[in-house]
Design an enzyme around this catalytic site. Structure first.
Site, PDB file in Angstrom:
ATOM      1  N   CYS A 146      51.317  55.063 -98.422  1.00 59.01           N
ATOM      2  CA  CYS A 146      50.366  54.271 -99.227  1.00 59.01           C
ATOM      3  C   CYS A 146      49.748  55.172-100.299  1.00 59.01           C
ATOM      4  O   CYS A 146      49.622  56.380-100.115  1.00 59.01           O
ATOM      5  CB  CYS A 146      49.272  53.711 -98.312  1.00 59.01           C
ATOM      6  SG  CYS A 146      47.920  52.874 -99.159  1.00 59.01           S
ATOM      7  N   SER A 168      46.739  55.492-101.159  1.00 51.03           N
ATOM      8  CA  SER A 168      45.429  56.080-100.832  1.00 51.03           C
ATOM      9  C   SER A 168      45.569  57.545-100.381  1.00 51.03           C
ATOM     10  O   SER A 168      44.727  58.380-100.707  1.00 51.03           O
ATOM     11  CB  SER A 168      44.710  55.265 -99.752  1.00 51.03           C
ATOM     12  OG  SER A 168      44.415  53.983-100.263  1.00 51.03           O
ATOM     13  N   HIS A 212      45.756  59.748-103.369  1.00 53.37           N
ATOM     14  CA  HIS A 212      44.459  60.069-103.991  1.00 53.37           C
ATOM     15  C   HIS A 212      43.879  61.345-103.375  1.00 53.37           C
ATOM     16  O   HIS A 212      43.258  62.149-104.056  1.00 53.37           O
ATOM     17  CB  HIS A 212      43.445  58.943-103.782  1.00 53.37           C
ATOM     18  CG  HIS A 212      43.751  57.677-104.526  1.00 53.37           C
ATOM     19  ND1 HIS A 212      44.171  57.660-105.833  1.00 53.37           N
ATOM     20  CD2 HIS A 212      43.668  56.377-104.157  1.00 53.37           C
ATOM     21  CE1 HIS A 212      44.343  56.397-106.228  1.00 53.37           C
ATOM     22  NE2 HIS A 212      44.051  55.608-105.220  1.00 53.37           N
ATOM     23  N   HIS A 251      47.548  56.809 -92.886  1.00 49.84           N
ATOM     24  CA  HIS A 251      46.593  55.851 -92.301  1.00 49.84           C
ATOM     25  C   HIS A 251      47.247  54.516 -91.993  1.00 49.84           C
ATOM     26  O   HIS A 251      46.656  53.660 -91.382  1.00 49.84           O
ATOM     27  CB  HIS A 251      45.395  55.663 -93.244  1.00 49.84           C
ATOM     28  CG  HIS A 251      45.788  55.097 -94.567  1.00 49.84           C
ATOM     29  ND1 HIS A 251      46.350  55.866 -95.563  1.00 49.84           N
ATOM     30  CD2 HIS A 251      45.757  53.838 -95.035  1.00 49.84           C
ATOM     31  CE1 HIS A 251      46.630  55.091 -96.607  1.00 49.84           C
ATOM     32  NE2 HIS A 251      46.293  53.854 -96.308  1.00 49.84           N
ATOM     33  N   CYS A 278      48.007  48.556 -93.249  1.00 51.34           N
ATOM     34  CA  CYS A 278      47.205  48.779 -94.460  1.00 51.34           C
ATOM     35  C   CYS A 278      47.609  47.813 -95.568  1.00 51.34           C
ATOM     36  O   CYS A 278      46.852  46.921 -95.921  1.00 51.34           O
ATOM     37  CB  CYS A 278      47.268  50.215 -94.971  1.00 51.34           C
ATOM     38  SG  CYS A 278      46.237  50.385 -96.460  1.00 51.34           S
TER      39      CYS A 278
HETATM   40  P1  PAD Z   1      51.219  51.760-105.624  1.00 48.36           P
HETATM   41  O1  PAD Z   1      51.374  53.082-106.277  1.00 48.36           O
HETATM   42  O2  PAD Z   1      52.290  51.266-104.703  1.00 48.36           O
HETATM   43  O3  PAD Z   1      51.001  50.612-106.726  1.00 48.36           O
HETATM   44  C1  PAD Z   1      50.255  50.768-107.913  1.00 48.36           C
HETATM   45  C2  PAD Z   1      50.945  49.917-108.971  1.00 48.36           C
HETATM   46  O4  PAD Z   1      50.144  49.906-110.158  1.00 48.36           O
HETATM   47  C3  PAD Z   1      52.315  50.471-109.381  1.00 48.36           C
HETATM   48  O5  PAD Z   1      53.293  49.447-109.257  1.00 48.36           O
HETATM   49  C4  PAD Z   1      52.114  50.905-110.832  1.00 48.36           C
HETATM   50  O6  PAD Z   1      53.290  50.748-111.614  1.00 48.36           O
HETATM   51  C5  PAD Z   1      51.006  49.964-111.292  1.00 48.36           C
HETATM   52  N1  PAD Z   1      50.211  50.463-112.429  1.00 48.36           N
HETATM   53  C6  PAD Z   1      49.776  51.717-112.682  1.00 48.36           C
HETATM   54  N2  PAD Z   1      49.055  51.752-113.831  1.00 48.36           N
HETATM   55  C7  PAD Z   1      49.042  50.494-114.311  1.00 48.36           C
HETATM   56  C8  PAD Z   1      48.461  49.866-115.477  1.00 48.36           C
HETATM   57  N3  PAD Z   1      47.746  50.577-116.359  1.00 48.36           N
HETATM   58  N4  PAD Z   1      48.645  48.543-115.651  1.00 48.36           N
HETATM   59  C9  PAD Z   1      49.376  47.804-114.774  1.00 48.36           C
HETATM   60  N5  PAD Z   1      49.945  48.328-113.660  1.00 48.36           N
HETATM   61  C10 PAD Z   1      49.777  49.658-113.436  1.00 48.36           C
HETATM   62  O7  PAD Z   1      49.815  51.799-104.860  1.00 48.36           O
HETATM   63  P2  PAD Z   1      49.316  50.922-103.591  1.00 48.36           P
HETATM   64  O8  PAD Z   1      49.728  49.517-103.796  1.00 48.36           O
HETATM   65  O9  PAD Z   1      49.676  51.641-102.341  1.00 48.36           O
HETATM   66  O10 PAD Z   1      47.731  51.066-103.783  1.00 48.36           O
HETATM   67  C11 PAD Z   1      47.106  50.492-104.917  1.00 48.36           C
HETATM   68  C12 PAD Z   1      45.634  50.881-104.943  1.00 48.36           C
HETATM   69  O11 PAD Z   1      44.951  50.235-103.866  1.00 48.36           O
HETATM   70  C13 PAD Z   1      45.381  52.379-104.771  1.00 48.36           C
HETATM   71  O12 PAD Z   1      44.301  52.769-105.597  1.00 48.36           O
HETATM   72  C14 PAD Z   1      44.995  52.478-103.312  1.00 48.36           C
HETATM   73  O13 PAD Z   1      44.227  53.620-103.031  1.00 48.36           O
HETATM   74  C15 PAD Z   1      44.199  51.221-103.156  1.00 48.36           C
HETATM   75  C16 PAD Z   1      44.021  50.755-101.744  1.00 48.36           C
HETATM   76  N6  PAD Z   1      42.825  50.140-101.437  1.00 48.36           N
HETATM   77  C17 PAD Z   1      42.609  49.693-100.186  1.00 48.36           C
HETATM   78  C18 PAD Z   1      41.311  49.002 -99.920  1.00 48.36           C
HETATM   79  O14 PAD Z   1      41.011  48.722 -98.768  1.00 48.36           O
HETATM   80  N7  PAD Z   1      40.539  48.689-100.932  1.00 48.36           N
HETATM   81  C19 PAD Z   1      43.567  49.823 -99.194  1.00 48.36           C
HETATM   82  C20 PAD Z   1      44.778  50.406 -99.522  1.00 48.36           C
HETATM   83  C21 PAD Z   1      45.019  50.890-100.796  1.00 48.36           C
HETATM   84 ZN    ZN Z   2      46.579  52.277 -97.457  1.00 50.14          ZN
END
Ligand code: PAD
Ligand code: ZN
Length: 366
Positions: free
Chosen positions: A38, A40, A43, A59, A166
């Site tokens: 993931c 996160s 980061h 996680h 997640c």
């Molecule tokens: P990921 O890297 O699989 O997906 C991110 C997507 O965003 C990719 O497909 C990129 O191409 C796209 N992207 C990047 N920049 C841009 C832009 N400027 N415009 C449009 N698209 C863009 O990540 P993920 O899906 O594993 O996680 C996404 C976010 O969610 C990340 O910040 C993560 O830390 C967060 C998250 N939050 C929680 C929560 O509980 N709030 C849980 C899990 C993950």
């Molecule tokens: Zn996650």
């Protein structure tokens, strides 16, 4: 046991033997079968999110209970489980109020890198290795609190089940629990990676009308269509805000989800709202990030901006329910799992995620 350790920010994972101690009172040892890759964790690797280090990250995951400590009653050896990266103590104001994803004990575990008694179960020589989010799924044997595992049925392949811990619960939950999207409503999703694709899937599940996917990569947008998007916008080629307005007859959308973690796309998710629209921030930004909010439309159009952690879910109830949905053919997990890597290739798995080659991948343990 083998684990992927991060010693400091801006470095690579070191896959090595780490000593794991027996589970103490109220703890369980889980033999991990799959660990989800993931964003996160990335980061933390990049230093944008702070966690106590050195630590075994990871996680998202799934595994089988190997041993239980004294006093454990919820699970026993052989149970298939999903680790919860926000455990719920069941006693704090937030757990009692039906918001277990905001549990105070989970916050303590996250900030100390230790289990609830304030100590770690991992060592490498004389160095204490910390837990990450209390679950550390990039370890072949991990120890976690009993309240951080949920038992699941044992007829789902664990590499698929891992994603529920997640990506799936966060994305689907943001739609169902946080925004509470109505059937027929219009939805825009910024970022269609592992989590954003599940926002799309959640919107499709509740019968949203237009589901507009925004990403920079065509391969992600293809996957978005498979998960239920009705329109796709490649933001590297066109202005997504103008495009979303055009697709909605100049009005904007009822709900917009930011699932990337960038201030500019969070601003875009607010700009595309129609009257009474709701923007949900799921993406995790750098800690110090802020956005400027145009206040007039907040008032005169009654807009809402909210955040959602762990799908604002009740994971002990929602994880088994989501798995039942998959087994009933109503939830998609197969198109999400793009690749499987051995733990030894975890750095390559994260490189591929960063390059946008995978939606979700998992590492497995030999
Ligand atoms: P990921 O890297 O699989 O997906 C991110 C997507 O965003 C990719 O497909 C990129 O191409 C796209 N992207 C990047 N920049 C841009 C832009 N400027 N415009 C449009 N698209 C863009 O990540 P993920 O899906 O594993 O996680 C996404 C976010 O969610 C990340 O910040 C993560 O830390 C967060 C998250 N939050 C929680 C929560 O509980 N709030 C849980 C899990 C993950
Ligand atoms: Zn996650």
């Amino acid at each position: 046991m083998k684990a992927a350790v991060l010693y400091e920010p801006k470095s690579r994972f070191v896959v090595e033997d780490v000593e794991v101690q027996e589970p103490k009172h109220g703890e369980v040892m889980v033999r991990m079968v799959a660990g989800g890759v993931c964003h996160s964790d990335l980061h933390v690797v990049k230093g944008d999110m702070v966690a106590p280090l050195p630590a075994i990250l990871g996680h998202e995951g799934a595994g089988i209970v190997e041993r239980v400590g004294e006093g454990v009653t919820n699970v026993r050896k052989g149970d298939h489980v999903i680790p919860l990266w926000r455990l719920s103590c069941g006693q704090c104001e937030w757990c009692l109020g039906g918001r277990p994803a905001l549990c105070d004990a989970a916050a303590q575990i996250r900030s100390t890198g230790c289990l609830l008694d304030g100590t770690s179960r991992f060592r490498k020589g004389s160095t204490e290795i910390k837990h990450f989010a209390g679950v550390s799924t990039f370890a072949s044997l991990s120890v976690m609190m009993e309240q951080a595992v949920v038992k699941i049925r044992n007829d789902i392949p664990l590499e698929k089940a891992a994603l529920v811990g997640c990506g799936v619960i966060t994305g689907v939950g943001a739609v169902v629990n946080a925004a509470q999207v109505r059937p027929g409503a219009s939805v825009a999703v910024f970022g269609t990676g592992g989590v954003g694709l599940n926002v799309i899937q959640g919107a499709a599940l509740v019968g949203a009308g237009k589901i507009i996917a925004v990403d920079l990569l065509d391969n992600k947008l293809e996957c978005a269509r498979e998960m239920g998007a009705t329109h796709e916008i490649n933001a590297s080629q066109t202005d997504p805000v103008a495009n979303i307005k055009e697709l909605t007859g100049g009005q904007g959308v009822d709900y917009a989800f930011e699932v990337i973690g960038l201030p500019e796309t969070i601003s875009q998710s607010v700009e595309v709202l129609r009257k009474r629209g709701v923007a949900v921030i799921v993406g995790v930004t750098r800690r110090e990030a802020t956005i400027a909010l145009e206040t007039f439309p907040m008032v005169f159009q009654e807009r809402t901006v909210m955040g959602s952690i762990y799908g604002s879910a009740r994971p002990r109830v929602d994880v088994p329910a989501l798995i039942d949905l998959y087994m009933a053919g109503k939830l998609k997990l197969d198109p999400l799992l793009t690749r499987t890597y051995p733990l030894e290739q975890i750095n390559e798995a994260y490189d591929a995620l960063e390059r946008g080659e995978t939606a979700r991948s998992v590492v497995t343990f030999s």
